[in-house]
Design a protein around this motif. Structure first.
Motif, mmCIF file in Angstrom:
data_model
loop_
_atom_site.group_PDB
_atom_site.id
_atom_site.type_symbol
_atom_site.label_atom_id
_atom_site.label_comp_id
_atom_site.label_asym_id
_atom_site.label_seq_id
_atom_site.Cartn_x
_atom_site.Cartn_y
_atom_site.Cartn_z
ATOM 1 N N TYR A 116 0.851 -1.190 0.000
ATOM 2 C CA TYR A 116 0.000 0.000 0.000
ATOM 3 C C TYR A 116 0.884 1.236 0.000
ATOM 4 C CZ TYR A 116 -3.825 -3.145 1.177
ATOM 5 O OH TYR A 116 -4.742 -4.164 1.157
ATOM 6 N N ILE A 117 0.521 2.193 -0.838
ATOM 7 C CA ILE A 117 1.340 3.391 -0.970
ATOM 8 C C ILE A 117 0.455 4.631 -0.975
ATOM 9 C CG2 ILE A 117 3.222 2.263 -2.226
ATOM 10 C CD1 ILE A 117 1.982 3.474 -4.814
ATOM 11 N N TRP A 144 -2.969 10.267 -2.804
ATOM 12 C CA TRP A 144 -3.861 9.179 -3.201
ATOM 13 C C TRP A 144 -3.404 7.869 -2.570
ATOM 14 C CZ3 TRP A 144 -3.705 6.324 -8.473
ATOM 15 C CH2 TRP A 144 -4.823 5.496 -8.603
ATOM 16 N N LEU A 145 -4.260 7.302 -1.744
ATOM 17 C CA LEU A 145 -3.979 6.017 -1.107
ATOM 18 C C LEU A 145 -4.374 4.908 -2.078
ATOM 19 C CD1 LEU A 145 -3.139 4.398 1.404
ATOM 20 C CD2 LEU A 145 -5.468 4.683 2.267
ATOM 21 N N TYR A 165 -17.860 6.737 10.219
ATOM 22 C CA TYR A 165 -16.747 7.346 9.486
ATOM 23 C C TYR A 165 -15.965 6.230 8.792
ATOM 24 C CZ TYR A 165 -16.659 11.977 11.855
ATOM 25 O OH TYR A 165 -16.932 13.231 12.320
ATOM 26 N N VAL A 166 -15.420 6.543 7.627
ATOM 27 C CA VAL A 166 -14.358 5.735 7.029
ATOM 28 C C VAL A 166 -13.199 6.695 6.816
ATOM 29 C CG1 VAL A 166 -13.631 4.278 5.122
ATOM 30 C CG2 VAL A 166 -15.985 4.150 5.949
ATOM 31 N N GLN A 167 -12.072 6.405 7.427
ATOM 32 C CA GLN A 167 -10.966 7.361 7.507
ATOM 33 C C GLN A 167 -9.657 6.710 7.090
ATOM 34 O OE1 GLN A 167 -10.440 8.942 11.461
ATOM 35 N NE2 GLN A 167 -8.468 9.860 10.983
ATOM 36 N N ASP A 168 -8.942 7.353 6.158
ATOM 37 C CA ASP A 168 -7.622 6.874 5.738
ATOM 38 C C ASP A 168 -7.659 5.385 5.395
ATOM 39 O OD1 ASP A 168 -6.142 9.384 6.141
ATOM 40 O OD2 ASP A 168 -6.566 9.070 8.253
#
Length: 694
Positions: free
Chosen positions: A339-340, A383-384, A485-488
């Motif tokens: 993951y970047i 952008w994750l 919530y959905v976070q990071d």
């Protein structure tokens, strides 16, 4: 005895009648709003007709209507004081609130009787005032008949009920009863459940099954919450043969942490806490930070110090890549993780990258965060994303195509990100002991800072944070000011969620680097000040089959709040489709964090409700025109907040703040017809609305 009973029951009946009258429902009779009249509105109209008839009858029979109105005016301060006191007591149980209000009615009755009168008008008006109290009241909804008259879903929602699977029977299945955790007891099971989650996680994960019944959590005053800090964890409840939820979690206490970034306080169920502690932002920072501190006009906002957890640099990108490509050429692919975070920086003082993302040619003077981007070299694009393969020592393949051109002039680089995977929350009903006292951001003098923070951020249900390939499915959430919530996170699926109970702050929010997530078949049966949307670098999320079914005329909007933190940028590339019951596309939040969203967001196949016919579909709340008394009240409220925050009680300070706020309101007011200017690059398609499209 019968006379005594009647003597008390009539005032109670009058108060109950007044409680059913919502003044905003009466506005529907003007025909200026798009809204379908249904049973809740009929309740209001019937109660209003009964009230008018009672007033006329009292005027004819008793002839003391003027005296009754005078009595009402005398008792208004007493009622306000009584509700303020109840707010300070903040009872957790409905029965406590009802007994308290019965006591208030009895005191009022005795006071009126001592004057030689017996009038029902004060009690009727007491009920109307209570129902329409803009300050919020404790345990308000259970006193309203319309609370049980929920509206049915319409055509946009799927009528087909999914077939849910039974609990897993694999060797990684853990029944909590086998570990001494039993439902329907009065004990706090949180410590035992947390121990089991940690133990299962250390042994590779599994399904933790909660048999039917009620489980109580967070009963102490230590503000505890459930944490999921390992991958491959599933929390699962029991269903009956018809798919009905049989397992209920009850959160008994607030989880507010208000000293720093209270909007990131822990949620009842929080993932990734060891990767990213609550109250902490994560992401790429300015390359040349100035240390500027930002603070909004919210009573619950202590201000942010700008601290960010930052991921480690993996490698630089060494070649341009165009939008739609999955391949990136990098300096050293061996250092790239699974993951970047792909970051691109503003490399010119005029913030060319950010302007492109916002879809504007010029940054407005009040956009203080945006104006920092050029000189402080903000990584506006963050952008994750996931890496599917390493093709050679200089080439990697992404899990999905690039959202925009990755150009060398913006010095793109990759940063490794630790993420949890395979976390699932299924077949659960979440409830709380929150009493529903809510006023958006509190009110100076009436509420303390601590109360304002608890109302806004203290009763939270689920925060999926720093997780990938995870899900929330078939969950009911009741009585939380922030349900979800959905976070990071990325590629999180949220489906078949029913949100009920008290009205609150933020309904469904994608926060910071939330990317490529799916939200579908979600029903709201309560109102939230900020209903559905997000802030920060939330990219390419899809929202579909969402319905707002609040029974009363209390419209909601799509909601965006801008940058979140200084180095970031507003949400972009998100898709909203097959959504019903929302009113406008709204930009909100602090003025210095504007604009509320970046370019590339899409709204299609929507059916709006509650809009004033002929108004613009886009609404920039921060630029609303205010005049006269409204402008004065806004400036006075802001001044009180600043006095409380700065602890400066001098007349000179108050006058300075008040004058500056008045000038600020005047300078940034923009006519409603021009609010589309603040949503450049947004796409609208097939929207059924009486509002004006840009």
């Amino acid at each position: 005895m019968e006379l005594l009973l009647c003597y008390l029951l009539l005032p109670l009946a009058a108060a109950f009648t007044g409680l059913q009258i919502q003044l905003s429902e009466l506005r529907l009779l003007t025909g200026h709003y798009r809204y379908e009249m249904q049973r809740p509105q009929l309740v209001t109209l019937t109660a209003a007709a009964v009230a008018i008839a009672a007033i006329i009858a009292e005027a004819i029979t008793a002839g003391t209507i003027i005296v009754a109105f005078a009595e009402t005016l005398l008792f208004v301060p007493f009622w306000l004081l009584s509700e303020w006191l109840l707010a300070k007591l903040s009872p957790r149980h409905l029965l406590q609130s009802l007994v308290y209000r019965l006591f208030v009615i009895v005191l009022t009755l005795l006071a009126i009787d001592s004057c030689g009168c017996y009038s029902l008008l004060p009690f009727l008006i007491w009920g109307v005032c209570l129902r329409n109290n803009p300050l919020g009241i404790v345990h308000g909804k259970p006193m309203e008949m319309v609370f049980i008259l929920q509206r049915k879903g319409q055509a946009l929602l799927s009528s087909e009920a999914p077939v849910w699977s039974s609990p897993s029977s694999s060797k990684c299945f853990y029944n909590v009863v086998d570990y001494g955790i039993r439902p329907d007891t009065d004990c706090d099971v949180l410590p035992a459940v947390q121990t089991l989650i940690d133990e299962v996680g250390r042994h590779g994960g599994g399904t933790i099954f909660f048999p039917r019944g009620r489980y109580f959590f967070n009963k102490t005053r230590q503000r505890q919450y459930l944490q999921i800090n390992h991958s491959h964890i599933t929390l699962e409840g029991e269903l009956n043969e018809k798919g009905r939820l049989l397992t209920e979690f009850v959160n008994c206490g607030t989880t507010i942490q208000g000293d720093r970034n209270p909007w990131l306080s822990p949620f009842f169920i929080t993932t990734g806490e060891q990767l990213q502690p609550s109250n902490t932002f994560w992401g790429l920072d300015f390359r040349k930070p100035s240390g500027m501190r930002m603070e909004s006009s919210s009573l619950s906002d202590p201000g942010s110090n700008g601290f960010l957890l930052t991921p480690p640099l993996a490698t630089a990108v060494t070649k341009d890549a165009l939008k739609g490509s999955r391949l990136l050429t990098v300096e050293d692919s061996s250092r790239v993780g699974h993951y970047i975070l792909l970051g691109m920086y503003n490399t010119t003082p005029d913030a060319t990258l950010l302007k492109e993302m916002l879809g504007v040619s010029k940054l407005r003077p009040e956009w203080l965060t945006a104006r920092r981007a050029g000189h402080e070299e903000a990584p506006s694009f963050q952008w994750l994303v996931e890496v599917t393969s390493i093709l050679d020592e200089h080439t990697i393949e992404l899990s999905r195509p690039l959202l925009r051109d990755c150009l060398m002039k913006y010095q793109p680089a990759l940063y490794n990100v630790d993420m949890l995977e395979d976390i699932h929350i299924r077949h659960l009903r979440l409830n709380s002991r929150w009493n529903g006292l809510f006023h958006h951001h509190g009110l100076p003098l009436y509420y303390s800072v601590a109360q304002a923070q608890e109302m806004d951020y203290g009763w939270n249900a689920i925060n999926v944070k720093r997780a990938a390939h995870s899900s929330i499915e078939h969950v009911e959430i009741n009585n939380f000011t922030n349900p979800l919530y959905v976070q990071d996170s990325r590629e999180v699926t949220v489906t078949h969620v029913d949100i009920n109970g008290y009205d609150g702050h933020q309904g469904l929010k994608v926060y910071c680097h939330t990317c490529d997530c799916e939200f579908s078949h979600i029903t709201f049966r309560c109102h939230y000040a900020d209903m559905m949307g997000g802030e920060g670098n939330a990219y390419a999320n899809r929202f579909s089959h969402i319905s707002y079914l609040n029974p009363t005329f209390h419209p909601v909007d799509f909601d965006f709040h801008g940058f979140s933190e200084g180095p970031m940028s507003p949400p972009a590339y998100n898709v909203f489709e097959r959504v019903e019951g929302f009113r406008y596309i709204k930009g909100a939040g602090a003025i210095f964090m504007q604009p509320a969203c970046a370019a590339g967001n899409i709204w299609r196949n929507l059916q709006t409700e509650g809009e004033r016919k002929g108004t613009l579909l886009f609404y920039a709340l921060s630029y609303r025109v205010k005049s006269g008394l409204e402008k004065f009240v806004t400036a006075a409220g802001y001044t009180l907040v600043m006095i409380l925050k700065k602890r400066n009680h001098s007349i000179g300070f108050a006058k300075k703040v008040f004058t500056e706020k008045l000038n600020d309101i005047e300078s940034r007011s923009v006519p409603r017809s021009q609010h589309g200017l603040f949503f450049p690059g947004s796409y609208i398609e097939n929207v059924q609305t009486t509002a004006t499209l840009p």
